[in-house]
Design a protein around this motif. Structure first.
Motif, PDB file in Angstrom:
ATOM      1  N   GLU A  50      25.609  19.663  74.495  1.00 57.21           N
ATOM      2  CA  GLU A  50      26.790  19.546  73.460  1.00 57.21           C
ATOM      3  C   GLU A  50      26.575  18.465  72.584  1.00 57.21           C
ATOM      4  O   GLU A  50      26.655  18.241  71.490  1.00 57.21           O
ATOM      5  N   ALA A  51      25.597  17.085  73.411  1.00 56.23           N
ATOM      6  CA  ALA A  51      24.921  16.034  72.372  1.00 56.23           C
ATOM      7  C   ALA A  51      24.313  16.658  71.414  1.00 56.23           C
ATOM      8  O   ALA A  51      24.249  16.327  70.150  1.00 56.23           O
ATOM      9  N   ALA A  52      23.419  17.664  71.810  1.00 55.58           N
ATOM     10  CA  ALA A  52      22.711  18.351  70.579  1.00 55.58           C
ATOM     11  C   ALA A  52      23.408  18.840  69.564  1.00 55.58           C
ATOM     12  O   ALA A  52      23.045  18.771  68.201  1.00 55.58           O
ATOM     13  N   TYR A  53      24.293  19.740  70.024  1.00 52.20           N
ATOM     14  CA  TYR A  53      25.232  20.172  68.830  1.00 52.20           C
ATOM     15  C   TYR A  53      25.974  19.245  67.855  1.00 52.20           C
ATOM     16  O   TYR A  53      25.939  19.463  66.787  1.00 52.20           O
ATOM     17  N   ASP A  54      26.176  18.399  68.664  1.00 51.14           N
ATOM     18  CA  ASP A  54      26.979  17.248  67.862  1.00 51.14           C
ATOM     19  C   ASP A  54      26.063  16.568  66.739  1.00 51.14           C
ATOM     20  O   ASP A  54      26.487  15.943  65.579  1.00 51.14           O
ATOM     21  N   LEU A  55      24.805  16.395  67.302  1.00 54.10           N
ATOM     22  CA  LEU A  55      23.797  15.777  66.370  1.00 54.10           C
ATOM     23  C   LEU A  55      23.499  16.900  65.249  1.00 54.10           C
ATOM     24  O   LEU A  55      22.337  16.670  64.745  1.00 54.10           O
ATOM     25  N   GLY A  56      24.041  18.097  65.200  1.00 52.95           N
ATOM     26  CA  GLY A  56      23.416  18.950  64.143  1.00 52.95           C
ATOM     27  C   GLY A  56      22.640  19.975  64.328  1.00 52.95           C
ATOM     28  O   GLY A  56      22.258  20.877  63.509  1.00 52.95           O
ATOM     29  N   GLU A  57      22.285  20.245  65.791  1.00 52.36           N
ATOM     30  CA  GLU A  57      21.214  21.118  65.963  1.00 52.36           C
ATOM     31  C   GLU A  57      22.162  22.705  66.251  1.00 52.36           C
ATOM     32  O   GLU A  57      23.234  22.642  66.597  1.00 52.36           O
ATOM     33  N   THR A  58      21.273  23.580  65.904  1.00 51.36           N
ATOM     34  CA  THR A  58      21.871  25.110  65.758  1.00 51.36           C
ATOM     35  C   THR A  58      21.468  25.301  67.652  1.00 51.36           C
ATOM     36  O   THR A  58      21.157  24.831  68.174  1.00 51.36           O
ATOM     37  N   ARG A  59      22.276  26.505  67.824  1.00 49.13           N
ATOM     38  CA  ARG A  59      22.155  26.981  69.113  1.00 49.13           C
ATOM     39  C   ARG A  59      20.782  27.199  69.495  1.00 49.13           C
ATOM     40  O   ARG A  59      20.216  27.079  70.669  1.00 49.13           O
ATOM     41  N   ILE A  60      19.898  27.866  68.517  1.00 52.01           N
ATOM     42  CA  ILE A  60      18.734  28.412  68.882  1.00 52.01           C
ATOM     43  C   ILE A  60      17.940  27.096  68.739  1.00 52.01           C
ATOM     44  O   ILE A  60      16.991  26.946  69.825  1.00 52.01           O
ATOM     45  N   SER A  61      17.754  26.072  67.949  1.00 50.53           N
ATOM     46  CA  SER A  61      16.993  24.863  68.276  1.00 50.53           C
ATOM     47  C   SER A  61      17.487  24.247  69.210  1.00 50.53           C
ATOM     48  O   SER A  61      16.520  23.541  69.894  1.00 50.53           O
ATOM     49  N   THR A  62      18.832  24.184  69.765  1.00 50.89           N
ATOM     50  CA  THR A  62      18.985  23.497  70.899  1.00 50.89           C
ATOM     51  C   THR A  62      18.376  23.992  72.146  1.00 50.89           C
ATOM     52  O   THR A  62      17.711  23.278  72.958  1.00 50.89           O
ATOM     53  N   PHE A  63      18.403  25.391  72.260  1.00 56.13           N
ATOM     54  CA  PHE A  63      17.843  26.125  73.154  1.00 56.13           C
ATOM     55  C   PHE A  63      16.213  25.745  73.344  1.00 56.13           C
ATOM     56  O   PHE A  63      15.784  25.470  74.313  1.00 56.13           O
ATOM     57  N   ARG A  64      15.699  25.873  72.150  1.00 56.39           N
ATOM     58  CA  ARG A  64      14.175  25.707  72.188  1.00 56.39           C
ATOM     59  C   ARG A  64      13.968  24.222  72.444  1.00 56.39           C
ATOM     60  O   ARG A  64      12.920  23.758  73.185  1.00 56.39           O
ATOM     61  N   LEU A  65      14.769  23.438  71.902  1.00 55.68           N
ATOM     62  CA  LEU A  65      14.401  21.726  71.983  1.00 55.68           C
ATOM     63  C   LEU A  65      14.888  20.832  73.503  1.00 55.68           C
ATOM     64  O   LEU A  65      14.065  20.265  73.920  1.00 55.68           O
ATOM     65  N   ILE A  66      15.839  21.405  73.896  1.00 52.55           N
ATOM     66  CA  ILE A  66      16.608  20.862  74.900  1.00 52.55           C
ATOM     67  C   ILE A  66      16.558  21.730  76.298  1.00 52.55           C
ATOM     68  O   ILE A  66      15.899  21.091  77.300  1.00 52.55           O
ATOM     69  N   ILE A  67      16.935  22.886  76.125  1.00 48.83           N
ATOM     70  CA  ILE A  67      17.168  23.719  77.472  1.00 48.83           C
ATOM     71  C   ILE A  67      15.773  24.066  77.809  1.00 48.83           C
ATOM     72  O   ILE A  67      15.580  24.113  79.082  1.00 48.83           O
ATOM     73  N   LEU A  68      15.136  24.858  77.037  1.00 53.28           N
ATOM     74  CA  LEU A  68      13.836  25.484  77.446  1.00 53.28           C
ATOM     75  C   LEU A  68      12.877  24.317  78.380  1.00 53.28           C
ATOM     76  O   LEU A  68      12.171  24.614  79.245  1.00 53.28           O
ATOM     77  N   PRO A  69      12.585  23.090  77.556  1.00 51.52           N
ATOM     78  CA  PRO A  69      11.622  22.174  78.404  1.00 51.52           C
ATOM     79  C   PRO A  69      12.349  21.793  79.730  1.00 51.52           C
ATOM     80  O   PRO A  69      11.610  21.578  80.669  1.00 51.52           O
ATOM     81  N   LEU A  70      13.598  21.844  79.947  1.00 54.41           N
ATOM     82  CA  LEU A  70      14.199  21.366  81.024  1.00 54.41           C
ATOM     83  C   LEU A  70      13.979  22.476  82.256  1.00 54.41           C
ATOM     84  O   LEU A  70      13.775  22.114  83.233  1.00 54.41           O
ATOM     85  N   VAL A  71      14.107  23.785  81.708  1.00 50.74           N
ATOM     86  CA  VAL A  71      13.895  24.727  82.729  1.00 50.74           C
ATOM     87  C   VAL A  71      12.641  25.489  82.841  1.00 50.74           C
ATOM     88  O   VAL A  71      12.281  26.462  83.486  1.00 50.74           O
ATOM     89  N   MET A  72      11.705  24.663  81.980  1.00 51.91           N
ATOM     90  CA  MET A  72      10.424  25.295  81.952  1.00 51.91           C
ATOM     91  C   MET A  72       9.664  25.487  83.697  1.00 51.91           C
ATOM     92  O   MET A  72       9.222  26.592  83.676  1.00 51.91           O
TER      93      MET A  72
END
Lengths: 268, 297
Positions: free
Chosen positions: A160-182
């Motif tokens: 949610e922080a990433a969305y608030d900072l203006g990231e799209t869903r796809i970029s959030t997935f790539r930048l935040i979620i993917l590294p954490l679930v790698m």
């Protein structure tokens, strides 16, 4: 020590679990042709015999192609399912996930028979592609079980922080979620690879004349003369499995440390 | 991703995103699992052809009559269920103490090492593992050599190989992690203060175990039971390799019908009946234990 008997039992149980694995190298390095005691002395000839065996090499190539494809596709499907299961609520979620996970608790011979029937009906040639499709079905539930753990430990507020900072869903997935679930993804790739490499029943039913590694091993178990070579092959496979599992476990622990969770579980 | 969609509220909603995410694996499962199972059921009501025309599209229940009427099939079903039940019983009873040990005795930082050790043998070549049990139990195998060497027996034991017992032992070995892990997870969830409360209120250790630990661990035991019982019914490699003629199971018959005798409708009928038997036993087991599952999930 409060429970000495429990401790002794647990170690005995480990011996029981590892008994076949310990026997394997004994016979692989044994000079005798018969797989029995007493051992006949040290020899590397069975390993040497692996090197010039064309039908074995073909089986290895087939199995590697299948296992790599299967691990990538099953993990991709697993990511979708694990994300849906852990992040979203929708009607019919339980039954849908249930159907996807069903192969985990189905007698495998029935899955194999069912696929064989359909492949023959739609005239899909039995062989490599058919085995890959079958293995994806078998491996995906395992991938989901592993990935669920990784996705569950995600903190929704990061997203949610990433969305608030203006990231799209796809970029959030790539930048935040993917590294954490790698770490989960890597474990899932390795586990699916190992399962596919070792899967016999499905490959035997829908493989047609394609020979995979387990099918090759199965065909050789009937000939006593070929057994020591199979023991050598098995030794190599065991070492490979332990190596891949250690990597998966190492990556998983690092992931657990990164998300700050308490480490309690293993695979599955 | 529905983010760029300009549609109404539904396209932006939780549910829509959920459906988008679930659809690739779900569609795959429908095409590769749902449809094939349906095809097997339909096929079981069709007539077996010969030569070029493999299957004649004509409704019949003859396959079921034939499958159920064959005494060999009935023997194989009974033996399969018996073997699977014995394997499940052996595996779960053997697995419980070690799951308990890892959860209650092993220090927290060592737990994942133990779980890792338990899963390693499971990931090594299944066929070779099964074959090695044959080596361990065989006429001139490890057990017999050791007993002969120690002078405990005068000639090799033959009753330990090529029979139902060997099949049960081999399968109990193969499915060990499947039983240990669910029980371990259930034990880990137990609030340790409940056990202290039990003992503070005057229960002995054994009674606390029976009245607190065991009931709370039951969901794990039930999960372990089902995840061992169901797949073992379909195993045909183990019976073929270590079972001998007395150890053949229903899965061997299914394989025979499909891959050797080429009678797909009859093979399908046997498969469907097998699925029904497995499903009914699993449901009865769940119903019998439903009080333990209340409030779960």
């Amino acid at each position: 020590m409060k429970f000495p008997w429990l401790r002794v039992y647990s170690w005995l149980y480990l011996v029981f679990l590892f008994a076949p694995v310990f026997l394997l190298p004994l016979f692989a390095f044994n000079a005798g042709t018969v797989i029995a005691f007493p051992l006949q002395g040290f020899s590397l000839k069975w390993f040497a015999a692996l090197l010039d065996n064309e039908s074995l090499h073909e089986a290895v190539r087939n199995s590697l192609t299948i296992a790599i494809t299967v691990s990538v596709v099953s993990t991709t499907l697993g990511i979708f399912a694990a994300r849906a299961a852990t992040r979203y609520d929708f009607r019919g979620k339980g039954p849908m996930i249930g159907l996807i996970m069903l192969p985990l608790v189905m007698p495998e011979v029935i899955l194999a028979v069912a696929l064989l029937v359909v492949f023959l009906q739609i005239a899909l040639p039995l062989g490599m592609l058919a085995i890959i499709l079958g293995h994806i079905l078998v491996c995906t539930p395992f991938c989901i079980a592993i990935l669920n753990g990784a996705f569950l430990s995600l903190d929704k507020s990061l997203e949610e922080a990433a969305y608030d900072l203006g990231e799209t869903r796809i970029s959030t997935f790539r930048l935040i979620i993917l590294p954490l679930v790698m770490p989960g993804i890597i474990s899932s790739l390795l586990i699916a690879f190992i399962i596919s490499l070792d899967e016999f029943i499905m490959a035997f039913f829908v493989g047609g004349t394609t020979v995979t590694l387990p099918i090759y091993i199965f065909s050789q178990l009937r000939f006593p003369a070929g057994l020591p070579v199979i023991m050598a092959l098995g030794t190599i496979l065991v070492c490979l499995s332990i190596l891949l599992l250690s990597i998966a476990e190492y990556v998983r622990r690092r992931g657990v440390a990164r998300t700050g969770a308490k480490d309690t579980g293993g695979f599955l | 991703m529905p983010d760029s969609a300009k549609g109404g509220r539904f396209t932006r909603s939780q549910a829509f995103s959920g459906y988008v995410m679930i659809s690739p694996p779900f569609i795959y499962a429908v095409l590769m699992l749902g449809a094939p199972l349906l095809a097997v059921i339909i096929l079981s009501f069709l007539t077996d052809g010969s030569g070029a025309e493999r299957i004649i599209r004509q409704f019949t229940t003859a396959n079921y009559v034939e499958a159920l009427g064959d005494p060999l099939n009935r023997l194989l079903w009974m033996r399969s269920v018996f073997v699977s039940l014995m394997v499940t019983l052996a595996t779960v009873i053997l697995a419980f103490p070690i799951a308990y040990y890892i959860s209650f005795v092993v220090r927290p930082e060592k737990k994942s090492l133990w779980l890792f050790l338990i899963t390693i043998p499971f990931w090594t070549s299944y066929l070779i593992r099964v074959f090695l049990w044959k080596v361990i139990l065989g006429y001139s195998g490890v057990v017999n050599s050791a007993l002969l060497g120690l002078g405990l027996i005068d000639e090799p034991l033959q009753w330990i190989n090529y029979n139902v017992g060997a099949v049960i032992l081999t399968l109990a070995h193969a499915y060990a992690p499947f039983a240990i892990l669910p029980i371990f997870v259930a034990l880990e969830k137990i609030d340790r203060s409940l056990l202290e409360a039990g003992q503070d209120l005057g229960e002995s250790k054994a009674m606390t175990f029976l009245r607190v630990t065991l009931p709370l661990a039951m969901p794990g035991v039930i999960g372990a039971t089902l995840i061992v019982f169901i797949p073992t019914v379909g195993d045909y490699v183990t019976p073929q390799l270590v079972g001998g003629p007395e150890g053949r199971l229903i899965a061997n018959m299914i394989q025979l019908q499909f891959l050797k005798l080429d009678n797909y409708p009859l093979g399908s009928a046997i498969s469907v009946i097998t699925m029904v038997i497995v499903g009914v036993i699993s449901l009865l087991f769940l119903l019998a234990n439903r009080r333990f599952l209340r409030g779960q999930r």
